[in-house]
Every structure is written in C-alpha cells, then in structure tokens.
Design an enzyme around this catalytic site. Structure first.
Site, PDB file in Angstrom:
ATOM      1  N   LYS A 162       0.834  -1.044   0.149  1.00 19.84           N
ATOM      2  CA  LYS A 162       0.063  -0.087  -0.094  1.00 19.84           C
ATOM      3  C   LYS A 162       0.957   1.245  -0.143  1.00 19.84           C
ATOM      4  CE  LYS A 162      -1.475   1.573   4.194  1.00 19.84           C
ATOM      5  NZ  LYS A 162      -1.326   3.167   4.397  1.00 19.84           N
ATOM      6  N   ASN A 163       1.791   1.339   0.897  1.00 22.50           N
ATOM      7  CA  ASN A 163       2.517   2.571   1.199  1.00 22.50           C
ATOM      8  C   ASN A 163       3.572   2.829  -0.040  1.00 22.50           C
ATOM      9  OD1 ASN A 163       1.200   3.174   3.277  1.00 22.50           O
ATOM     10  ND2 ASN A 163       2.743   2.332   4.763  1.00 22.50           N
TER      11      ASN A 163
ATOM     12  N   ARG B 261      -3.209  11.010   3.894  1.00 23.26           N
ATOM     13  CA  ARG B 261      -2.122  11.713   3.902  1.00 23.26           C
ATOM     14  C   ARG B 261      -1.154  11.582   2.866  1.00 23.26           C
ATOM     15  NH1 ARG B 261       1.000  13.884   7.774  1.00 23.26           N
ATOM     16  NH2 ARG B 261       3.193  13.485   7.559  1.00 23.26           N
TER      17      ARG B 261
ATOM     18  N   CYS C  76      -3.880  12.838  12.674  1.00 24.71           N
ATOM     19  CA  CYS C  76      -4.728  11.607  12.551  1.00 24.71           C
ATOM     20  C   CYS C  76      -4.672  11.200  14.201  1.00 24.71           C
ATOM     21  CB  CYS C  76      -4.562  10.561  11.754  1.00 24.71           C
ATOM     22  SG  CYS C  76      -2.904   9.829  12.164  1.00 24.71           S
TER      23      CYS C  76
ATOM     24  N   ARG D  32       1.574  14.478  13.007  1.00 25.34           N
ATOM     25  CA  ARG D  32       2.091  14.330  11.670  1.00 25.34           C
ATOM     26  C   ARG D  32       2.304  15.497  10.850  1.00 25.34           C
ATOM     27  NH1 ARG D  32      -0.772   9.123   9.417  1.00 25.34           N
ATOM     28  NH2 ARG D  32       1.403   8.592   8.437  1.00 25.34           N
TER      29      ARG D  32
ATOM     30  N   ASP E 278       4.851   0.320  12.253  1.00 23.24           N
ATOM     31  CA  ASP E 278       3.286  -0.108  11.550  1.00 23.24           C
ATOM     32  C   ASP E 278       3.189  -1.748  12.287  1.00 23.24           C
ATOM     33  OD1 ASP E 278       3.527   1.554   8.280  1.00 23.24           O
ATOM     34  OD2 ASP E 278       3.149   2.313  10.506  1.00 23.24           O
TER      35      ASP E 278
ATOM     36  N   ILE F 174       8.203   6.382  17.004  1.00 28.13           N
ATOM     37  CA  ILE F 174       7.880   7.124  15.621  1.00 28.13           C
ATOM     38  C   ILE F 174       6.696   8.246  16.028  1.00 28.13           C
ATOM     39  CG2 ILE F 174       7.306   7.009  13.451  1.00 28.13           C
ATOM     40  CD1 ILE F 174      10.109   6.012  14.157  1.00 28.13           C
TER      41      ILE F 174
ATOM     42  N   ARG G  51      -8.421   0.018   4.587  1.00 32.82           N
ATOM     43  CA  ARG G  51      -7.443   0.920   4.083  1.00 32.82           C
ATOM     44  C   ARG G  51      -6.114   0.107   3.783  1.00 32.82           C
ATOM     45  NH1 ARG G  51      -6.419   6.344   7.205  1.00 32.82           N
ATOM     46  NH2 ARG G  51      -5.158   6.430   5.280  1.00 32.82           N
TER      47      ARG G  51
HETATM   48  C1  EPZ Z   1       4.719   6.569   6.305  1.00 31.15           C
HETATM   49  O1  EPZ Z   1       4.026   7.770   6.741  1.00 31.15           O
HETATM   50  C2  EPZ Z   1       3.782   5.840   6.217  1.00 31.15           C
HETATM   51  N1  EPZ Z   1       2.526   6.170   5.205  1.00 31.15           N
HETATM   52  C3  EPZ Z   1       3.145   5.458   7.654  1.00 31.15           C
HETATM   53  O2  EPZ Z   1       2.245   4.184   7.358  1.00 31.15           O
HETATM   54  C4  EPZ Z   1       4.443   4.868   8.375  1.00 31.15           C
HETATM   55  O3  EPZ Z   1       3.979   4.792   9.615  1.00 31.15           O
HETATM   56  C5  EPZ Z   1       5.428   6.010   8.661  1.00 31.15           C
HETATM   57  O4  EPZ Z   1       5.934   6.302   7.092  1.00 31.15           O
HETATM   58  C6  EPZ Z   1       6.507   5.492   9.366  1.00 31.15           C
HETATM   59  O5  EPZ Z   1       7.112   4.600   8.445  1.00 31.15           O
HETATM   60  C7  EPZ Z   1       2.617   5.999   4.137  1.00 31.15           C
HETATM   61  O6  EPZ Z   1       3.795   5.597   3.494  1.00 31.15           O
HETATM   62  C8  EPZ Z   1       1.444   6.773   3.106  1.00 31.15           C
HETATM   63  P1  EPZ Z   1       6.953  10.118   8.431  1.00 31.15           P
HETATM   64  P2  EPZ Z   1       4.820   9.267   6.902  1.00 31.15           P
HETATM   65  O7  EPZ Z   1       6.754  11.335   7.753  1.00 31.15           O
HETATM   66  O8  EPZ Z   1       5.447   9.642   5.545  1.00 31.15           O
HETATM   67  C9  EPZ Z   1       7.670  12.801  12.252  1.00 31.15           C
HETATM   68  C10 EPZ Z   1       0.591   3.015   7.634  1.00 31.15           C
HETATM   69  O9  EPZ Z   1      -0.119   2.263   8.814  1.00 31.15           O
HETATM   70  N2  EPZ Z   1       7.582  13.983  11.177  1.00 31.15           N
HETATM   71  O10 EPZ Z   1       8.163   9.227   8.140  1.00 31.15           O
HETATM   72  O11 EPZ Z   1       3.710  10.307   7.135  1.00 31.15           O
HETATM   73  C11 EPZ Z   1       5.917  12.360  12.062  1.00 31.15           C
HETATM   74  O12 EPZ Z   1       5.150  13.139  12.973  1.00 31.15           O
HETATM   75  C12 EPZ Z   1       1.056   4.257   8.054  1.00 31.15           C
HETATM   76  O13 EPZ Z   1       0.638   2.336   6.819  1.00 31.15           O
HETATM   77  C13 EPZ Z   1       7.989  15.075  11.620  1.00 31.15           C
HETATM   78  O14 EPZ Z   1       8.057  15.554  12.989  1.00 31.15           O
HETATM   79  O15 EPZ Z   1       5.640   9.194   7.984  1.00 31.15           O
HETATM   80  C14 EPZ Z   1       6.028  10.950  12.611  1.00 31.15           C
HETATM   81  O16 EPZ Z   1       6.214  11.030  14.124  1.00 31.15           O
HETATM   82  C15 EPZ Z   1       0.887   4.931   9.346  1.00 31.15           C
HETATM   83  N3  EPZ Z   1       8.053  16.231  10.825  1.00 31.15           N
HETATM   84  C16 EPZ Z   1       7.544  10.549  12.180  1.00 31.15           C
HETATM   85  O17 EPZ Z   1       8.130  11.724  11.798  1.00 31.15           O
HETATM   86  C17 EPZ Z   1       7.836  16.153   9.585  1.00 31.15           C
HETATM   87  O18 EPZ Z   1       7.741  17.111   8.901  1.00 31.15           O
HETATM   88  C18 EPZ Z   1       7.322   9.457  10.991  1.00 31.15           C
HETATM   89  O19 EPZ Z   1       6.672  10.184   9.933  1.00 31.15           O
HETATM   90  C19 EPZ Z   1       7.486  14.957   8.991  1.00 31.15           C
HETATM   91  C20 EPZ Z   1       7.240  13.764   9.724  1.00 31.15           C
END
Ligand code: EPZ
Length: 432
Positions: free
Chosen positions: A34-35, A104, A128, A133, A319, A341, A411
C-alpha cells in the site's frame, strides 16, 4: 454511556465476528505494498506518457488516491490488479479537503506537481489519531528547491518563480528521516534544474521502490535506501511499466498471525531484507523461520516475551508495533514495547486489556506481562494497524470477538478475512 449501551451501539457498525482458539495452516498470499503503491500513483503526475502499475492492492486508500488524481485530470483505467495512468492533461485544481484529509499520501503529490507544472494547491493533511504528523520537512525541502510556499486557512499554495517555472537543484538535510518528506522532495528534484542531495533521508523499502520506478522513467537517482540520496535533474520523464513490491507490513502481520495462533504457515511473497528487524524478533521470541520459495515458512515454538523499540528503517517498523504487542500478550514472561515514531500509537492497549491482557503504559513505553489466555470481547480498532492487532488477538482469544473499525482495517488489508478463512480461521463480516 454505560458499557452495555456502548457495546450494542458499536455492534450496529460493520464488524467482524472472529472465532477464537483458531489455528491456521497452508499459505497466506501477500499483496502489493500500500505505502509504495500510493506514492507510485502520485509519481504518475511527473510524465505525460502512460504509466502501467501492476500488483496494486485493492484498498480504500488506493481508490482514494486514484479519485484525487482523476480530479487533477489524470486519465485512469483499471484492468484486474493493473492500473493505467496518463497525466497528459493536468488541470491546476485545489484538491478538496475532504479527499486529502483522510489520505495523507495525497499530500506527497505536491512535489510531483511542482516538478511537472510548477504549481500546486493542496490542503494540509492534518494529524490523525496516531499523532500530529506535520509536513514541515516536506515544505522546508521544497522551499530549498526554490518553491514559494504559503499556508493560509489550512491550504498550502505552492509555485515556482521564474518564466520557466523550473525548480533548482539543492542540498537538503532533513531534521528527521521522514518517509513522506523524502518521497515528496525526490519527486520534486527529479525534474529540477541541476543536482540535488537529500541527507538524513528515509531508507524505507517504499522509498527505494519509488526511486526504482523514477529511474525507469528516465530519472537519475543514486543512493536511495541509504541516508544520502543524489539526484541529477533531467528535462523530461517518460512512461513505464512497474510492479509494486510486496507489502512488508501485510507480510509481517500474517507472520504474527501464525505466531499468535501457534500455527505453521507459509507467507508469500516476502522480501526478507524488507523485514529483517521483525524476522529477528520473531526468532528471538521462539519462532523458526525458513525460506520457502518466494516466501517464508514460520514454525512457532513456545512464545516468550521480547523487548521492542520502533525505529526508522532498518529498525523495527512502527506499523507492526500493535500487531506484535497482540502477540506479546500471551507470551511467557515480560516484554517492553516502546513507540518512538508516533506520539499516540498505543490506543490498542485499552482494547487488549478488555480481552484480559496485562499491560502497563508509562508514556510511550508499555510493559506487558504475558497471560495464559485472552477472552473474546467486543473490541475496536482505532487506526489501521491497531485494527489488525484486534483481529490477531481475537484469533487467539477464548470465544468469539466482535471487531469494529473496519473502515481503518480496509485501508491497509485487502480481504483480510477471506485470506485468513482460506487458512482455517472462522471470520464473518457483518455489515451491521
Ligand atoms: C509513512 O508515513 C507511512 N505512510 C506510515 O504508514 C508509516 O507509519 C510512516 O511512514 C513511518 O514509517 C505512507 O507511506 C502513506 P513520516 P509518513 O513522515 O510519511 C514525524 C500505515 O499504517 N515527522 O516518516 O507520514 C511524524 O510526525 C501508515 O500504513 C515530523 O516530525 O511518516 C512521525 O512522528 C501509518 N516532521 C514521524 O516523523 C515532518 O515534517 C514519521 O513520519 C514529517 C514527519
């Protein structure tokens, strides 16, 4: 509201009736990731030629993304698990909040739109249930590449100055290895004028899948999957055919389903390098894992508690934290699970406790004392992965559980009850 009234109200929602004390056998098939598929769909915006994506899972998130792309003028055709996309007539539209808010990954389109047409208007995705996020890193990286970005009333308006409207190569250092920010900046940089680097980049397999497809489209990317990615901007990208990699999180969920029901099972296909941290923890807690063709055969022994801390890849993936915690509730001994995370990804604990699990939460660290059995109960999945954890715990519990939260579950897992029932589970989906 008294529990009884809440339960009956909850049961009016679509739910799964999951028979406990299940044992599984045979082979569980893993779909495309999916991701990865979500961001590969967004990358179709980068060319006016046809992209053919194979092995795309049938999930509500995927249909959400294709709906958003169609709004932008992308021509989309579905043929079984293949999706044909052609973005040769892009319309500059403001993406509607109700479409973006729940998905997202749609925000990641901003990088491709800026690279391709030099403008974008996308609502902030917002937080969320698992956390705030933010998209600070995405915006910082795009500004470094020369984009002008304003955020007003929750809408991000981005444009590229200059008559050519072309981004300029830059060196970006991320404050945190954000998956989405790395993907967003990558999609903006591939058509920028000059060279770019992304340091402290996310190393997740989904980032690698994106880079592989972009290179197939004519991009010049090196180092994806490592902490520093190098991009040499090109003038144009062409179409391609690409097969989405297997979903490592679905695979991990199914391996944990085998472990929690103490069942010998084959899960296939699995790219082990995408899941080494999880495979190691499954071995450490008492499972034997063997390569079996393109998949993995898991043979659980006596399961005992192990400690986990979620980390960016190649560490233990956030995840799979909730599904693994479900496994630890009936392991022998104590386990300590720390979520590093997300700030609020422990909502499954209260539901597991209702099934008889013994868990103490201090901040984002849970201490789990293994119990001999769980008891079936009406339980609710509060986000995508905690819904999966509820299904796994229900397979193990004594009795039949009702699991609500299917809007979350669907989802990320295609036909989960059909797949599990084919291996011996007894799960019925009830619409109300
Ligand atoms: C991706 O989300 C995945 N979603 C998430 O999967 C997954 O949990 C996550 O990566 C981490 O592996 C998709 O790919 C669609 P991040 P993403 O930006 O890109 C913080 C699922 O269950 N952060 O790496 O949104 C953020 O708040 C979903 O399939 C900042 O602080 O994840 C989070 O705590 C859930 N500032 C952490 O980093 C920023 O500017 C990881 O976020 C961006 C992110």
């Amino acid at each position: 509201m008294p529990l009884a009234a809440r339960i009956s109200k909850e049961m009016l929602k679509p739910h799964l009736l999951v028979s406990g004390n299940s044992s599984l056998s045979g082979e569980l098939k893993v779909n495309g990731a999916k991701n990865s598929a979500l961001v590969l769909l967004a990358a179709s915006l980068l060319t006016d030629e046809e992209i053919i994506l194979s092995n795309v899972p049938k999930l509500t998130d995927i249909s959400g993304m294709t709906a958003i792309l169609s709004k932008m003028g992308v021509e989309i055709k579905h043929k079984t698990k293949d999706i044909f996309l052609k973005a040769n007539d892009l319309r500059h539209v403001e993406l509607p909040y109700e479409l973006v808010h729940g998905l997202r990954a749609s925000f990641f389109c901003i990088g491709a739109l800026l690279g391709r047409i030099g403008k974008a208007k996308i609502p902030l995705p917002g937080g969320c249930k698992i956390g705030a996020r933010p998209v600070v890193e995405h915006i910082r990286g795009l500004k470094a590449l020369g984009a002008i970005i304003n955020v007003n009333h929750g809408i991000v308006t981005a444009s590229v100055p200059g008559f050519e409207g072309q981004l300029k190569g830059a060196n970006v250092v991320l404050d945190c290895p954000s998956v989405g920010a790395t993907e967003t900046i990558l999609m903006a940089a591939v058509l920028a004028n000059g060279e770019s680097t992304i340091e402290n980049a996310a190393q997740e397999p989904e980032v690698q899948d994106l880079a592989k497809m972009l290179n197939k489209m004519g991009a010049k990317i090196k180092g994806a999957g490592g902490p520093k990615i190098h991009i040499e901007g090109v003038k144009k990208l062409h179409g391609c055919e690409y097969t989405v990699m297997p979903d490592r999180i679905e695979a991990g969920t199914f391996l944990i389903a085998a472990a929690i029901t103490r069942s010998v099972l084959k899960v296939t296909p699995v790219i082990s390098d995408h899941l080494n941290a999880v495979l190691q923890k499954l071995r450490d807690c008492g499972c034997r894992l063997e390569k079996d063709g393109e998949g993995i055969k898991i043979t659980p022994g006596e399961i005992h508690g192990v400690d986990i801390t979620t980390q960016p890849f190649p560490g233990f993936p956030t995840d799979l934290q909730a599904p693994f915690m479900a496994l630890m509730t009936t392991a022998k001994g104590t386990s300590v699970i720390t979520e590093k995370i997300y700030e609020n990804r422990m909502q499954h604990i209260s539901e597991l406790q209702r099934m008889g699990a013994s868990i103490r939460l201090q901040g984002n660290t849970a201490v789990i004392e293994g119990v001999s059995e769980l008891s079936a109960a009406p339980v609710e999945g509060r986000d995508l992965r905690s819904s999966a954890a509820m299904v796994l715990a229900s397979l193990k519990a004594n009795g039949t559980s009702q699991v609500v939260g299917l809007d979350h579950l669907d989802r990320g897992y295609e036909l989960i009850e059909e797949k599990l029932n084919k291996c011996g589970a007894h799960i019925i989906r009830k619409q109300h």
